[in-house]
Design an enzyme around this catalytic site. Structure first.
Site, PDB file in Angstrom:
ATOM      1  N   LYS A   1      36.394  28.228  10.919  1.00 17.52           N
ATOM      2  CA  LYS A   1      35.382  28.493  11.915  1.00 17.52           C
ATOM      3  C   LYS A   1      34.833  29.908  11.778  1.00 17.52           C
ATOM      4  O   LYS A   1      33.810  30.255  12.367  1.00 17.52           O
ATOM      5  CB  LYS A   1      35.994  28.340  13.327  1.00 17.52           C
ATOM      6  CG  LYS A   1      36.648  26.997  13.574  1.00 17.52           C
ATOM      7  CD  LYS A   1      37.434  27.040  14.883  1.00 17.52           C
ATOM      8  CE  LYS A   1      38.358  25.846  14.995  1.00 17.52           C
ATOM      9  NZ  LYS A   1      39.304  25.984  16.098  1.00 17.52           N
ATOM     10  N   GLY A   2      35.535  30.737  11.017  1.00 18.39           N
ATOM     11  CA  GLY A   2      35.220  32.167  10.993  1.00 18.39           C
ATOM     12  C   GLY A   2      33.815  32.503  10.534  1.00 18.39           C
ATOM     13  O   GLY A   2      33.254  33.516  10.936  1.00 18.39           O
TER      14      GLY A   2
ATOM     15  N   GLU B   1      31.231  33.253   3.558  1.00 15.97           N
ATOM     16  CA  GLU B   1      32.572  33.497   4.107  1.00 15.97           C
ATOM     17  C   GLU B   1      32.575  34.695   5.048  1.00 15.97           C
ATOM     18  O   GLU B   1      31.727  35.579   4.949  1.00 15.97           O
ATOM     19  CB  GLU B   1      33.560  33.769   2.965  1.00 15.97           C
ATOM     20  CG  GLU B   1      34.555  32.657   2.704  1.00 15.97           C
ATOM     21  CD  GLU B   1      35.572  32.441   3.824  1.00 15.97           C
ATOM     22  OE1 GLU B   1      35.284  32.771   5.004  1.00 15.97           O
ATOM     23  OE2 GLU B   1      36.658  31.935   3.515  1.00 15.97           O
ATOM     24  N   ASP B   2      33.552  34.701   5.934  1.00 10.27           N
ATOM     25  CA  ASP B   2      33.721  35.836   6.830  1.00 10.27           C
ATOM     26  C   ASP B   2      34.438  36.990   6.143  1.00 10.27           C
ATOM     27  O   ASP B   2      33.997  38.126   6.185  1.00 10.27           O
ATOM     28  CB  ASP B   2      34.487  35.414   8.096  1.00 10.27           C
ATOM     29  CG  ASP B   2      35.725  34.563   7.781  1.00 10.27           C
ATOM     30  OD1 ASP B   2      36.082  34.398   6.596  1.00 10.27           O
ATOM     31  OD2 ASP B   2      36.341  34.049   8.743  1.00 10.27           O
TER      32      ASP B   2
ATOM     33  N   ASP C   1      40.562  38.161   1.860  1.00  4.42           N
ATOM     34  CA  ASP C   1      41.785  38.966   1.903  1.00  4.42           C
ATOM     35  C   ASP C   1      42.416  38.881   0.518  1.00  4.42           C
ATOM     36  O   ASP C   1      42.082  39.660  -0.366  1.00  4.42           O
ATOM     37  CB  ASP C   1      42.693  38.438   3.013  1.00  4.42           C
ATOM     38  CG  ASP C   1      43.948  39.271   3.173  1.00  4.42           C
ATOM     39  OD1 ASP C   1      44.086  40.286   2.468  1.00  4.42           O
ATOM     40  OD2 ASP C   1      44.813  38.916   4.000  1.00  4.42           O
TER      41      ASP C   1
ATOM     42  N   LYS D   1      38.872  42.809   1.893  1.00  2.57           N
ATOM     43  CA  LYS D   1      40.021  43.712   2.006  1.00  2.57           C
ATOM     44  C   LYS D   1      40.527  44.105   0.622  1.00  2.57           C
ATOM     45  O   LYS D   1      40.273  43.397  -0.358  1.00  2.57           O
ATOM     46  CB  LYS D   1      41.137  43.017   2.775  1.00  2.57           C
ATOM     47  CG  LYS D   1      40.879  42.883   4.262  1.00  2.57           C
ATOM     48  CD  LYS D   1      42.106  42.285   4.895  1.00  2.57           C
ATOM     49  CE  LYS D   1      42.019  42.261   6.387  1.00  2.57           C
ATOM     50  NZ  LYS D   1      43.213  41.610   6.961  1.00  2.57           N
TER      51      LYS D   1
ATOM     52  N   PHE E   1      44.355  44.020  10.250  1.00  2.00           N
ATOM     53  CA  PHE E   1      43.956  42.729  10.809  1.00  2.00           C
ATOM     54  C   PHE E   1      42.798  42.936  11.785  1.00  2.00           C
ATOM     55  O   PHE E   1      42.940  43.626  12.791  1.00  2.00           O
ATOM     56  CB  PHE E   1      45.130  42.033  11.498  1.00  2.00           C
ATOM     57  CG  PHE E   1      44.807  40.608  11.845  1.00  2.00           C
ATOM     58  CD1 PHE E   1      44.874  39.621  10.875  1.00  2.00           C
ATOM     59  CD2 PHE E   1      44.411  40.259  13.123  1.00  2.00           C
ATOM     60  CE1 PHE E   1      44.552  38.301  11.179  1.00  2.00           C
ATOM     61  CE2 PHE E   1      44.092  38.948  13.444  1.00  2.00           C
ATOM     62  CZ  PHE E   1      44.167  37.962  12.461  1.00  2.00           C
ATOM     63  N   VAL E   2      41.664  42.328  11.458  1.00  2.00           N
ATOM     64  CA  VAL E   2      40.466  42.543  12.264  1.00  2.00           C
ATOM     65  C   VAL E   2      40.039  41.266  12.986  1.00  2.00           C
ATOM     66  O   VAL E   2      40.360  40.156  12.555  1.00  2.00           O
ATOM     67  CB  VAL E   2      39.291  43.062  11.408  1.00  2.00           C
ATOM     68  CG1 VAL E   2      39.592  44.442  10.855  1.00  2.00           C
ATOM     69  CG2 VAL E   2      38.948  42.090  10.276  1.00  2.00           C
TER      70      VAL E   2
ATOM     71  N   ASP F   1      39.062  35.469  14.381  1.00  2.94           N
ATOM     72  CA  ASP F   1      39.864  35.272  15.582  1.00  2.94           C
ATOM     73  C   ASP F   1      41.283  35.815  15.432  1.00  2.94           C
ATOM     74  O   ASP F   1      41.757  36.107  14.345  1.00  2.94           O
ATOM     75  CB  ASP F   1      39.984  33.777  15.892  1.00  2.94           C
ATOM     76  CG  ASP F   1      40.943  33.073  14.928  1.00  2.94           C
ATOM     77  OD1 ASP F   1      40.810  33.294  13.708  1.00  2.94           O
ATOM     78  OD2 ASP F   1      41.829  32.329  15.387  1.00  2.94           O
TER      79      ASP F   1
ATOM     80  N   ARG G   1      36.516  35.630  18.776  1.00  2.23           N
ATOM     81  CA  ARG G   1      35.467  35.261  17.815  1.00  2.23           C
ATOM     82  C   ARG G   1      34.095  35.730  18.280  1.00  2.23           C
ATOM     83  O   ARG G   1      33.214  36.004  17.472  1.00  2.23           O
ATOM     84  CB  ARG G   1      35.416  33.738  17.617  1.00  2.23           C
ATOM     85  CG  ARG G   1      36.590  33.156  16.862  1.00  2.23           C
ATOM     86  CD  ARG G   1      36.270  31.728  16.435  1.00  2.23           C
ATOM     87  NE  ARG G   1      37.450  30.974  16.056  1.00  2.23           N
ATOM     88  CZ  ARG G   1      38.013  30.996  14.841  1.00  2.23           C
ATOM     89  NH1 ARG G   1      37.520  31.782  13.909  1.00  2.23           N
ATOM     90  NH2 ARG G   1      39.070  30.261  14.585  1.00  2.23           N
TER      91      ARG G   1
HETATM   92  P1  5GP Z   1      42.625  34.773   1.805  1.00  2.00           P
HETATM   93  O1  5GP Z   1      42.814  33.408   1.239  1.00  2.00           O
HETATM   94  O2  5GP Z   1      41.451  35.502   1.178  1.00  2.00           O
HETATM   95  O3  5GP Z   1      43.878  35.579   1.772  1.00  2.00           O
HETATM   96  O4  5GP Z   1      42.341  34.585   3.352  1.00  2.00           O
HETATM   97  C1  5GP Z   1      41.068  34.337   3.831  1.00  2.00           C
HETATM   98  C2  5GP Z   1      41.114  33.864   5.265  1.00  2.00           C
HETATM   99  O5  5GP Z   1      42.169  34.504   5.970  1.00  2.00           O
HETATM  100  C3  5GP Z   1      39.857  34.229   5.996  1.00  2.00           C
HETATM  101  O6  5GP Z   1      38.868  33.246   5.872  1.00  2.00           O
HETATM  102  C4  5GP Z   1      40.350  34.394   7.413  1.00  2.00           C
HETATM  103  O7  5GP Z   1      40.371  33.132   8.048  1.00  2.00           O
HETATM  104  C5  5GP Z   1      41.758  34.872   7.250  1.00  2.00           C
HETATM  105  N1  5GP Z   1      41.875  36.342   7.384  1.00  2.00           N
HETATM  106  C6  5GP Z   1      42.113  37.239   6.403  1.00  2.00           C
HETATM  107  N2  5GP Z   1      42.158  38.490   6.883  1.00  2.00           N
HETATM  108  C7  5GP Z   1      41.896  38.386   8.196  1.00  2.00           C
HETATM  109  C8  5GP Z   1      41.780  39.350   9.273  1.00  2.00           C
HETATM  110  O8  5GP Z   1      41.893  40.572   9.110  1.00  2.00           O
HETATM  111  N3  5GP Z   1      41.496  38.854  10.498  1.00  2.00           N
HETATM  112  C9  5GP Z   1      41.331  37.517  10.739  1.00  2.00           C
HETATM  113  N4  5GP Z   1      41.064  37.159  11.986  1.00  2.00           N
HETATM  114  N5  5GP Z   1      41.450  36.583   9.771  1.00  2.00           N
HETATM  115  C10 5GP Z   1      41.725  37.025   8.518  1.00  2.00           C
END
Ligand code: 5GP
Length: 186
Positions: A47-48, A103-104, A107, A135, A156-157, A163, A169
């Site tokens: 949903k992000g 994408e939002d 990470d 990140k 963590f944001v 969310d 959100r």
């Molecule tokens: P990745 O697979 O790149 O490690 O994780 C991506 C997903 O993790 C993002 O789409 C998001 O849903 C979640 N995520 C990663 N970092 C954060 C953060 O700082 N805050 C929040 N709310 N979600 C995060």
């Protein structure tokens, strides 16, 4: 919702709504140049990415179509699991389409690496990635966004679609969630 409404639950603001809108506008100009003659399919990851998609898509002056996927990532914790599962699939056939994933945040990039492969295996003509935030851990994966909003520190944001346990959100800015909020919930 604004920072001042939940100031006791947040640390610093990393990206204001104004900064984000201005950057998405710049990225929209780049995307318009890169997709001349094509009608890209924007795929938002629920949903992000809802807020990013809404603001980015409306900044565009070229025709696009939109679809959504939901994949599992973090659940209610603040650690990446690396496990990806489709919770809601696309309604659109991506075969032959120029796909732009919206994408939002990246990470580790694990979610997007999986998604990119998944869309290529369905016959997409091209798959590019736009992310509002990235990140530092993203350097460990081979995911390099084609369009990047902002690099942020490894905190963590929440806000602008992101969310914690489905909260925050609708916060307009991107802000660091105060660690006492999730420490209290564990
Ligand atoms: P990745 O697979 O790149 O490690 O994780 C991506 C997903 O993790 C993002 O789409 C998001 O849903 C979640 N995520 C990663 N970092 C954060 C953060 O700082 N805050 C929040 N709310 N979600 C995060």
């Amino acid at each position: 919702m604004r920072h001042s409404d939940v100031a006791d639950q947040l640390d610093e603001v990393l990206v204001t709504e104004e900064q984000m809108l201005a950057r998405l506008d710049e990225l929209a100009r780049e995307v318009e140049r890169d997709y001349v003659g094509s009608v890209p399919l924007l795929i938002g990851v629920l949903k992000g990415a809802v807020m990013v998609m809404a603001d980015f898509a409306r900044a565009l002056h070229i025709p696009v179509t939109m679809d959504w996927m939901a994949v599992s990532s973090y659940g209610n914790t603040t650690q990446s699991s690396g496990v990806v599962r489709i919770l809601k699939d696309l309604d659109t056939d991506v075969a032959g389409r120029d796909v732009l994933i919206v994408e939002d945040i990246i990470d580790t990039g694990l979610t997007l690496a999986w998604l990119r492969e998944n869309l290529m295996s369905r016959g997409a003509k091209s798959v590019r990635i736009l992310t509002a935030l990235r990140k530092p851990d993203a350097v460990v994966s081979d995911i390099v966004p084609d369009y990047l909003g902002f690099d942020i520190p490894n905190k963590f944001v929440v806000g602008f679609g992101l969310d914690y346990a489905e909260n925050y959100r609708h916060l307009r800015d991107v802000a660091v969630l105060s660690p006492h909020v999730y420490a209290d919930g564990e």
